[in-house]
Each structure stands twice: as structure tokens, then as C-alpha cells.
Design a protein around this motif. Structure first.
Motif, PDB file in Angstrom:
ATOM      1  N   PRO A  86       0.774  -1.220   0.013  1.00 62.21           N
ATOM      2  CA  PRO A  86      -0.013  -0.048  -0.217  1.00 62.21           C
ATOM      3  C   PRO A  86       1.110   1.234  -0.078  1.00 62.21           C
ATOM      4  N   ASP A  87       2.005   1.180   0.449  1.00 58.99           N
ATOM      5  CA  ASP A  87       2.843   2.350   0.536  1.00 58.99           C
ATOM      6  C   ASP A  87       3.841   2.321  -0.843  1.00 58.99           C
ATOM      7  N   GLY A  88       3.635   1.673  -1.672  1.00 55.49           N
ATOM      8  CA  GLY A  88       4.247   1.652  -2.894  1.00 55.49           C
ATOM      9  C   GLY A  88       5.543   0.735  -2.966  1.00 55.49           C
ATOM     10  N   HIS A  89       6.004   0.146  -1.869  1.00 58.13           N
ATOM     11  CA  HIS A  89       7.236  -0.467  -1.459  1.00 58.13           C
ATOM     12  C   HIS A  89       7.052  -1.703  -2.368  1.00 58.13           C
ATOM     13  N   ARG A  90       7.866  -2.332  -2.874  1.00 63.18           N
ATOM     14  CA  ARG A  90       7.786  -3.740  -3.860  1.00 63.18           C
ATOM     15  C   ARG A  90       8.572  -4.503  -3.030  1.00 63.18           C
ATOM     16  N   ALA A  91       8.020  -5.995  -2.679  1.00 64.09           N
ATOM     17  CA  ALA A  91       8.712  -6.950  -1.792  1.00 64.09           C
ATOM     18  C   ALA A  91       8.140  -8.193  -2.350  1.00 64.09           C
ATOM     19  N   PRO A  92       9.187  -9.196  -2.187  1.00 67.84           N
ATOM     20  CA  PRO A  92       8.935 -10.572  -2.626  1.00 67.84           C
ATOM     21  C   PRO A  92       7.539 -10.956  -2.081  1.00 67.84           C
ATOM     22  N   SER A  93       6.871 -11.561  -3.063  1.00 67.93           N
ATOM     23  CA  SER A  93       5.560 -12.277  -2.378  1.00 67.93           C
ATOM     24  C   SER A  93       5.438 -13.895  -2.732  1.00 67.93           C
ATOM     25  N   SER A  94       6.570 -14.379  -3.412  1.00 68.32           N
ATOM     26  CA  SER A  94       6.607 -15.816  -3.747  1.00 68.32           C
ATOM     27  C   SER A  94       7.918 -16.125  -3.974  1.00 68.32           C
ATOM     28  N   SER A  95       8.340 -17.440  -3.525  1.00 63.74           N
ATOM     29  CA  SER A  95       9.729 -17.760  -4.002  1.00 63.74           C
ATOM     30  C   SER A  95       9.871 -19.275  -4.164  1.00 63.74           C
ATOM     31  N   ALA A  96      10.790 -19.562  -4.562  1.00 65.44           N
ATOM     32  CA  ALA A  96      11.147 -20.961  -4.587  1.00 65.44           C
ATOM     33  C   ALA A  96      11.969 -21.157  -3.562  1.00 65.44           C
ATOM     34  N   SER A  97      11.726 -22.094  -2.548  1.00 66.23           N
ATOM     35  CA  SER A  97      12.623 -22.233  -1.300  1.00 66.23           C
ATOM     36  C   SER A  97      13.731 -23.255  -1.581  1.00 66.23           C
ATOM     37  N   MET A  98      14.927 -22.592  -0.876  1.00 65.46           N
ATOM     38  CA  MET A  98      16.255 -23.416  -0.914  1.00 65.46           C
ATOM     39  C   MET A  98      15.775 -24.813  -0.662  1.00 65.46           C
ATOM     40  N   PRO A  99      16.457 -25.623  -1.827  1.00 61.40           N
ATOM     41  CA  PRO A  99      16.106 -26.968  -1.818  1.00 61.40           C
ATOM     42  C   PRO A  99      16.499 -27.888  -0.640  1.00 61.40           C
ATOM     43  N   SER A 100      17.721 -27.402   0.080  1.00 66.51           N
ATOM     44  CA  SER A 100      18.094 -28.274   1.203  1.00 66.51           C
ATOM     45  C   SER A 100      16.984 -27.971   2.432  1.00 66.51           C
ATOM     46  N   VAL A 101      16.264 -26.734   2.397  1.00 63.77           N
ATOM     47  CA  VAL A 101      15.223 -26.639   3.224  1.00 63.77           C
ATOM     48  C   VAL A 101      13.866 -27.482   2.832  1.00 63.77           C
ATOM     49  N   VAL A 102      13.740 -27.589   1.634  1.00 72.24           N
ATOM     50  CA  VAL A 102      12.716 -28.374   1.250  1.00 72.24           C
ATOM     51  C   VAL A 102      12.917 -29.794   1.445  1.00 72.24           C
ATOM     52  N   VAL A 103      14.134 -30.128   1.534  1.00 71.91           N
ATOM     53  CA  VAL A 103      14.513 -31.623   1.672  1.00 71.91           C
ATOM     54  C   VAL A 103      14.239 -31.764   3.258  1.00 71.91           C
ATOM     55  N   ARG A 104      14.778 -31.118   4.173  1.00 71.47           N
ATOM     56  CA  ARG A 104      14.641 -30.966   5.666  1.00 71.47           C
ATOM     57  C   ARG A 104      13.099 -31.127   6.090  1.00 71.47           C
ATOM     58  N   MET A 105      12.366 -30.390   5.299  1.00 75.88           N
ATOM     59  CA  MET A 105      11.089 -30.297   5.696  1.00 75.88           C
ATOM     60  C   MET A 105      10.426 -31.521   5.409  1.00 75.88           C
ATOM     61  N   LEU A 106      10.607 -32.153   4.282  1.00 70.23           N
ATOM     62  CA  LEU A 106      10.102 -33.339   3.633  1.00 70.23           C
ATOM     63  C   LEU A 106      10.521 -34.633   4.566  1.00 70.23           C
ATOM     64  N   MET A 107      11.929 -34.508   5.020  1.00 70.75           N
ATOM     65  CA  MET A 107      12.299 -35.560   6.113  1.00 70.75           C
ATOM     66  C   MET A 107      11.421 -35.482   7.403  1.00 70.75           C
ATOM     67  N   ALA A 108      11.244 -34.383   7.911  1.00 68.93           N
ATOM     68  CA  ALA A 108      10.582 -34.032   9.109  1.00 68.93           C
ATOM     69  C   ALA A 108       9.200 -34.483   8.955  1.00 68.93           C
ATOM     70  N   LEU A 109       8.612 -34.410   7.749  1.00 70.39           N
ATOM     71  CA  LEU A 109       7.160 -34.761   7.428  1.00 70.39           C
ATOM     72  C   LEU A 109       7.040 -36.309   7.533  1.00 70.39           C
ATOM     73  N   SER A 110       8.152 -37.111   7.142  1.00 69.46           N
ATOM     74  CA  SER A 110       8.194 -38.627   7.339  1.00 69.46           C
ATOM     75  C   SER A 110       6.809 -39.085   6.416  1.00 69.46           C
ATOM     76  N   ALA A 111       6.520 -38.686   5.265  1.00 72.15           N
ATOM     77  CA  ALA A 111       5.507 -39.082   4.277  1.00 72.15           C
ATOM     78  C   ALA A 111       5.913 -40.188   3.433  1.00 72.15           C
ATOM     79  N   GLU A 112       5.041 -41.083   3.273  1.00 73.68           N
ATOM     80  CA  GLU A 112       5.130 -42.324   2.917  1.00 73.68           C
ATOM     81  C   GLU A 112       4.096 -42.483   1.693  1.00 73.68           C
ATOM     82  N   ALA A 113       4.386 -43.487   0.905  1.00 75.46           N
ATOM     83  CA  ALA A 113       3.380 -43.911  -0.242  1.00 75.46           C
ATOM     84  C   ALA A 113       1.850 -44.084   0.536  1.00 75.46           C
ATOM     85  N   GLY A 114       0.992 -43.717  -0.065  1.00 78.30           N
ATOM     86  CA  GLY A 114      -0.306 -43.889   0.733  1.00 78.30           C
ATOM     87  C   GLY A 114      -0.912 -42.810   1.545  1.00 78.30           C
ATOM     88  N   HIS A 115       0.057 -42.029   1.934  1.00 78.06           N
ATOM     89  CA  HIS A 115      -0.223 -41.014   3.290  1.00 78.06           C
ATOM     90  C   HIS A 115      -0.939 -39.741   2.508  1.00 78.06           C
TER      91      HIS A 115
END
Length: 386
Positions: A86-115
Motif C-alpha cells: 500500500p505504500d508503493g514498496h515492492r517486496a517478494p511475494s512468492s519464492s522457490a524455497s532453498m532445496p536443502s530446506v525443502v528436503v529438511r521439511m520433507l524428512m520431518a514430514l515422514s510422508a510415505e506412499a499412500g499418506h
């Protein structure tokens, strides 16, 4: 963009970079997912890369193909969209996450086939594609509030051969039509967990949610849904994400202070402001959890001090400042105004942090309890109430 074979040096280099961050090789099932899902398919023609000066500069696929490709397969976050505030300042609104963080989160999620998995924040669609490879696309639901991002992600997912259920909706409400879920993962941070996320998770299910406080945007909650409808878990020392759209505050750091006629209480402190707002993210996270609603910002342009730490809570109009005079490092001038004595609260939280043995983020635990339309959280350290 059409699919292009990913050279082994690109994906192999990325896997090596991620392993370097993790301290061990990427688990085999996630290596297979990363090889099967080309990251470049999920990136727009123009990426915004860090310029080394705190800003971003564009990188266009057509004019700089080699640089664009290197960015696509490096272990770094990539800004994919800017929005004007609203103040005219441009800021990031979407990004592609750091792949190592993506992997850390997927490891924490412990998702398996069928989940059955619900993802909050489709973004580029890359994470949804990885989840689809691991769990089966028919078991994955992904939500994003931005219609254009949703359309782009759907096209990229189709090109990748993975087609989960992608819905344009406010993620704060979860997605009841496909509930309940064995796993819920968010690619945005929250300050309080929306009640629908808790309600739509099966007993024993996992929630992996980046955490945010006004004081510190860091850490990821890994919580297990309990039979009584609550959830409990620890924070993990990774993750710094944009805040869930429904919880964003427009101008947290733009409040005018001090106001006219405000006469603060003055005192001295021996606690360095850098102890609570410096490089110690464990301390910052603890303070943020124990002093709700308080934010801080450094100021080196005030006439009265060499460096000043401002603290404020916009909900109560309370504020405080701690001044460093450029010489004295054992005593600092404090001013406080309003219903909350914010520096006193921060100092007490820091004393608790030290008394608890300076707990790392991984020792800081949260218990989520349904509370009206949302949830409230209680803080503990390694099982002990802090």
C-alpha cells in the motif's frame, strides 16, 4: 517451458550441495524424487537473484540462459514474484524455497506412499510434485490463495507428469473436502496455527509448519496430533518463510513513536541489546515465544545514541528503546512507555533462557490447544515448562 533433460552434473551438484548442508547424503527416496522432478520446470522465465547488497536483480532465461540454469540447480532460494504494498514498496511475494530446506521439511514430514497430505502454499508447485512422487499424486492436495500462482503451478505440474489436486483457496481454512490428512505441511510461516489445520489432521498425524513471531522469523514446528485434539512438538532449527497471507500485518515496523506528550520511564540495564536481538537465533526465538506481540528494529540514525534498539507492541501502543552510547558496553540507557514494560519483559525472558541452559531451538517445544477460531500455544523447554 518444455521439459529438458537435466544433466547429471546439474542434479548431482545440487544433491552434493544439499548433502553439504545436511551433513549426510540425501535419503534415497528423496534423491529419487529430486531426480524425477525437474526443478527448472517450476521456475518462471525471470528469476530475481540476490545482488549481494541486500536487494535482488532480475535474471532472464532468454538473455542469460546459463546463469538462469545454474540458479535453477543451486541450493539457494529464488524470488519468483514481487508485489507492491500500500505504500508503493515492492517486496517478494512468492519464492522457490532453498532445496536443502525443502528436503529438511520433507524428512520431518515422514510422508510415505499412500499418506494423505495437505500442503498449504503451492507456490511454484515443486514441493507438491515431490510429495506426489513420494505419496502418489492422488493423495496430495495443495492450496494457494493466488490465482495466477495456482495456474502456473498447475501447468508446471502437468509438464512434470505429476498432477495432485491443486486448489485456489485461502490456506488458513485447510481443505475439508479431502480431509482428514495424515500429514499437513506449510510452505509459509504462521504465528498461530489455524484451527482447521488441527481439526483436519488425523490422530497421530504430523504437522510441519514454519513458525514466526514478530521478534524472530525462524524455526519449524514439527507437531503430532494427540487423541484429545491438541498437538505437541518441537521446533527445528531451520526455515524462514513468508507469513501466511491471512496473518500478515501491513506495517508492523512503521508505527510512529514516541508520540507527542509521551513521557517514558527511564532506567539503566546491564543486559546488552545484542544478547536478545543479535546473532543468537536460539535466544531470539525464545524471546519471541515468551514476549508475544513484541517486535524490534535497530536504528543507527538517532541523535541521542550511537545505536538504538527499538521495541514496540502496536496493539497496546507500548514501546521501549535501549541505547548504546558507542563506548560503554556494561550499561545501557532504557526508556519505556505504555501498559507493557517491554524491555522488562524481554529481560525476564532472557533470564529464563539463560536459566534453562540456553536451549537451542530444537529444545523449545509448543503445545497447541483449540481456542475459539484458532489455537493457542504453550511454551516449554525439553518437557519442562519454561
Amino acid at each position: 517451458m518444455t521439459s529438458r533433460p537435466v544433466p547429471e552434473e546439474s542434479i548431482g551438484g545440487l544433491l552434493d550441495e544439499i548433502a553439504g548442508q545436511l551433513g549426510f547424503p540425501v535419503p534415497a527416496h528423496l534423491q529419487a524424487a529430486l531426480r524425477a522432478v525437474p526443478r527448472h520446470l517450476f521456475l518462471p522465465a525471470t528469476l530475481w537473484l540476490r545482488d549481494g547488497n541486500g536487494g535482488h536483480e532480475p535474471c532472464d532465461r532468454e538473455s542469460e540462459p546459463d546463469r538462469w540454469w545454474r540458479a535453477a540447480y543451486c541450493d539457494a532460494p529464488l524470488v519468483t514474484q514481487f508485489a507492491e504494498g500500500p505504500d508503493g514498496h515492492r517486496a517478494p511475494s512468492s519464492s522457490a524455497s532453498m532445496p536443502s530446506v525443502v528436503v529438511r521439511m520433507l524428512m520431518a514430514l515422514s510422508a510415505e506412499a499412500g499418506h494423505s497430505v495437505l500442503e498449504i502454499g503451492t507456490g511454484t508447485g515443486f514441493n507438491a510434485a515431490l510429495l506426489s512422487f513420494v505419496c502418489g499424486a492422488e493423495n496430495v492436495t495443495s492450496l494457494d490463495v493466488d490465482p495466477e500462482l495456482t495456474r502456473r503451478a498447475q501447468r508446471a505440474l502437468k509438464a512434470s507428469g505429476q498432477q495432485p489436486d491443486v486448489v485456489c483457496a485461502d490456506g488458513a481454512g485447510g481443505w475439508r473436502p479431502n480431509a482428514p490428512y495424515d500429514r499437513i505441511i506449510a510452505t509459509c510461516s504462521v504465528r498461530t496455527v489455524p484451527l482447521p489445520w488441527l481439526e483436519q489432521t488425523v490422530t497421530g498425524g504430523l504437522l510441519v509448519i514454519p513458525w514466526d513471531t514478530p521478534w524472530c522469523n525462524f524455526g519449524t514446528l514439527i507437531a503430532t496430533k494427540q487423541a484429545d485434539g491438541t498437538a505437541e512438538g518441537s521446533l527445528a532449527p531451520f526455515g524462514s518463510f513468508m507469513l501466511l497471507r491471512a496473518q500478515q500485518v501491513d506495517a508492523e515496523l512503521r508505527a510512529g513513536f514516541p508520540g507527542a506528550g509521551q513521557d517514558p520511564e527511564r532506567s539503566m540495564t546491564g543486559l546488552s541489546p545484542w544478547s536478545v536481538a543479535g546473532n543468537d537465533l536460539d535466544a531470539q526465538m525464545y524471546v519471541g515465544l515468551r514476549v508475544p506481540g513484541a517486535w524490534h528494529v535497530w536504528d543507527t540514525e538517532v541523535a541521542e545514541a550511537h545505536t538504538r534498539l527499538w521495541l514496540a507492541d502496536g496493539r497496546t501502543s507500548s514501546w521501549a528503546c535501549v541505547d548504546y552510547d558507542g563506548q560503554q558496553t556494561s550499561a545501557f540507557a532504557v526508556s519505556q512507555y505504555g501498559a507493557r514494560k517491554l524491555w522488562d519483559e524481554v529481560a525476564r525472558a532472557y533470564e529464563e533462557y539463560v536459566a534453562a541452559g540456553r536451549p537451542g531451538v530444537h529444545r523449545q517445544r509448543l503445545r497447541l490447544t483449540p481456542d475459539g477460531w484458532g489455537t493457542r500455544h504453550e511454551v516449554s523447554v525439553s518437557g519442562r515448562v519454561a
